[in-house]
Design a protein around this motif. Structure first.
Motif, PDB file in Angstrom:
ATOM      1  N   THR A 119       0.831  -1.198   0.000  1.00 32.59           N
ATOM      2  CA  THR A 119       0.000   0.000   0.000  1.00 32.59           C
ATOM      3  C   THR A 119       0.870   1.253   0.000  1.00 32.59           C
ATOM      4  O   THR A 119       1.823   1.346   0.783  1.00 32.59           O
ATOM      5  CB  THR A 119      -0.919   0.046   1.237  1.00 32.59           C
ATOM      6  OG1 THR A 119      -1.694  -1.145   1.302  1.00 32.59           O
ATOM      7  CG2 THR A 119      -1.857   1.234   1.171  1.00 32.59           C
ATOM      8  N   ILE A 161      -0.914  -4.820  -6.787  1.00 28.89           N
ATOM      9  CA  ILE A 161      -0.282  -4.019  -5.742  1.00 28.89           C
ATOM     10  C   ILE A 161       0.814  -3.160  -6.362  1.00 28.89           C
ATOM     11  O   ILE A 161       1.364  -3.498  -7.414  1.00 28.89           O
ATOM     12  CB  ILE A 161       0.305  -4.910  -4.616  1.00 28.89           C
ATOM     13  CG1 ILE A 161       1.332  -5.902  -5.188  1.00 28.89           C
ATOM     14  CG2 ILE A 161      -0.780  -5.589  -3.838  1.00 28.89           C
ATOM     15  CD1 ILE A 161       2.093  -6.669  -4.115  1.00 28.89           C
ATOM     16  N   LYS A 163      -1.732  -1.184  -3.641  1.00 26.38           N
ATOM     17  CA  LYS A 163      -2.951  -0.406  -3.626  1.00 26.38           C
ATOM     18  C   LYS A 163      -2.559   1.047  -3.390  1.00 26.38           C
ATOM     19  O   LYS A 163      -1.702   1.322  -2.548  1.00 26.38           O
ATOM     20  CB  LYS A 163      -3.902  -0.890  -2.535  1.00 26.38           C
ATOM     21  CG  LYS A 163      -4.488  -2.266  -2.805  1.00 26.38           C
ATOM     22  CD  LYS A 163      -5.519  -2.640  -1.762  1.00 26.38           C
ATOM     23  CE  LYS A 163      -6.168  -3.973  -2.102  1.00 26.38           C
ATOM     24  NZ  LYS A 163      -7.188  -4.364  -1.093  1.00 26.38           N
ATOM     25  N   ASN A 191      -7.158   3.270  -5.834  1.00 23.39           N
ATOM     26  CA  ASN A 191      -7.984   2.293  -5.133  1.00 23.39           C
ATOM     27  C   ASN A 191      -8.952   2.960  -4.173  1.00 23.39           C
ATOM     28  O   ASN A 191     -10.037   2.424  -3.920  1.00 23.39           O
ATOM     29  CB  ASN A 191      -7.106   1.313  -4.362  1.00 23.39           C
ATOM     30  CG  ASN A 191      -6.269   0.451  -5.284  1.00 23.39           C
ATOM     31  OD1 ASN A 191      -5.142   0.806  -5.618  1.00 23.39           O
ATOM     32  ND2 ASN A 191      -6.820  -0.669  -5.718  1.00 23.39           N
TER      33      ASN A 191
END
Length: 342
Positions: A119, A161, A163, A191
């Motif tokens: 993330t 990925i 995100k 996202n």
């Protein structure tokens, strides 16, 4: 992924499961609502060394999460890419960080993708150069290029990925831009977005900008605002909308900002239960007095292992107080005790 997660670190009933590893406490911006404006001691402009990360790397496999976010800009650390690689080589869990994005270039994007960061959150607070300048400065074009570049490269690699999120700090004078922000971030193919409350109020003018009535007792229609947020979430169905935190007039029985199975490790190596207890800063308390909430340093990764820090007397006493009373004396007035995440 659950099968890869470690069983935590430590001997007591609460084991260490996650860390914030602040790779930089330096910053390249001077945002008007930033905590850094009220530093009253040392530790503000430090860079974590790769050798310190290498020292704790063998313990990382026992954790669930590592977040490279602190009170500075992580991309200012010239060893950022090497640190990412070292962590991922030893850690299969959730790896994340927050950045203002100004320094993100093709090399940084490659580091992120190669390390399979889960993330990345961009602190944005605006939807165009004009309203971005009001809170963060003149770098809107660099931030926009960074977000678009990361999303594009991720999609080109056919990866889910990282995100990618963008955060918006909620201020009364900025709420008019909130929907426009959501629309703009959807155009970036993110996202989701993160709506953040002003939980660290450093001045009287900032106090007038909070969008909650709890804790400080400011006049604000929480119910109306939360209804508008729900409507925003329903309209922005193409984005995951996280937050905002809810802030109350009474303690909620625990800290709503940092969990008890967590450590915040400063760029100079010092470890604390949270970012506020790690740094000498000034906040307005419930009486609207500017004060230092206190410090609690449990150890330093330069001299100790994560397990030694976690099992130290200071760390154990803090957790014992939090469990038995719902707060520790060092943080009994902190807004985090009055907060619940949405």
């Amino acid at each position: 992924m659950k099968d890869l997660l470690g069983d935590g670190i430590g001997q007591g009933p609460i084991r260490l499961k996650g860390i914030n590893l602040e790779v930089s406490s330096k910053c390249n911006l001077d945002c008007r609502s930033c905590f850094r404006r009220t530093f009253i001691g040392a530790g503000k402009n430090e860079l974590m060394k790769l050798e310190w990360v290498q020292k704790l790397a063998p313990e990382l496999k026992h954790l669930h999460s590592v977040d490279l976010t602190g009170w500075g800009e992580p991309l200012l650390n010239p060893e950022f890419g090497k640190i990412l690689r070292e962590i991922r080589r030893n850690f299969p869990g959730a790896l994340s960080f927050t950045t203002n994005g100004v320094l993100m270039d093709e090399n940084i994007i490659n580091f992120i993708l190669d390390a399979e960061v889960d993330t990345v959150n961009f602190s944005v607070d605006g939807s165009d150069s004009e309203n971005y300048r009001a809170s963060r400065g003149k770098s809107w074009d660099k931030v926009e290029n960074a977000i678009r570049g990361l999303v594009k490269r991720k999609r080109n690699r056919g990866r889910g990925i990282p995100k990618v999120y963008a955060s918006f700090l909620l201020r009364r004078d900025r709420l008019i831009d909130l929907y426009k922000f959501g629309e703009k971030m959807s155009q970036f193919l993110l996202n989701g977005i993160i709506l953040q409350q002003m939980t660290g109020v450093c001045s009287r003018p900032d106090l007038e900008q909070v969008v909650y009535s709890g804790y400080y007792g400011e006049k604000f229609d929480d119910a109306k605002f939360l209804k508008e947020v729900r409507e925003l979430k329903e309209e922005l169905t193409y984005l995951q909308t996280i937050g905002p935190e809810q802030i109350f007039n009474e303690r909620q029985g625990a800290c709503g900002a940092f969990s008890l199975d967590h450590l915040f490790i400063k760029a100079n190596g010092e470890a604390s239960p949270c970012c506020v207890l790690g740094y000498p800063v000034l906040f307005l308390n419930r009486k609207k007095e500017l004060r230092n909430p206190g410090l609690l340093i449990a150890g330093n990764i330069k001299e100790q292992s994560l397990e030694q820090i976690w099992d130290s007397e200071a760390a154990n006493e803090f957790r014992k107080e939090m469990v038995e009373k719902g707060y520790a004396d060092v943080c009994e007035d902190c807004i985090g005790l009055y907060l619940k995440r949405a």
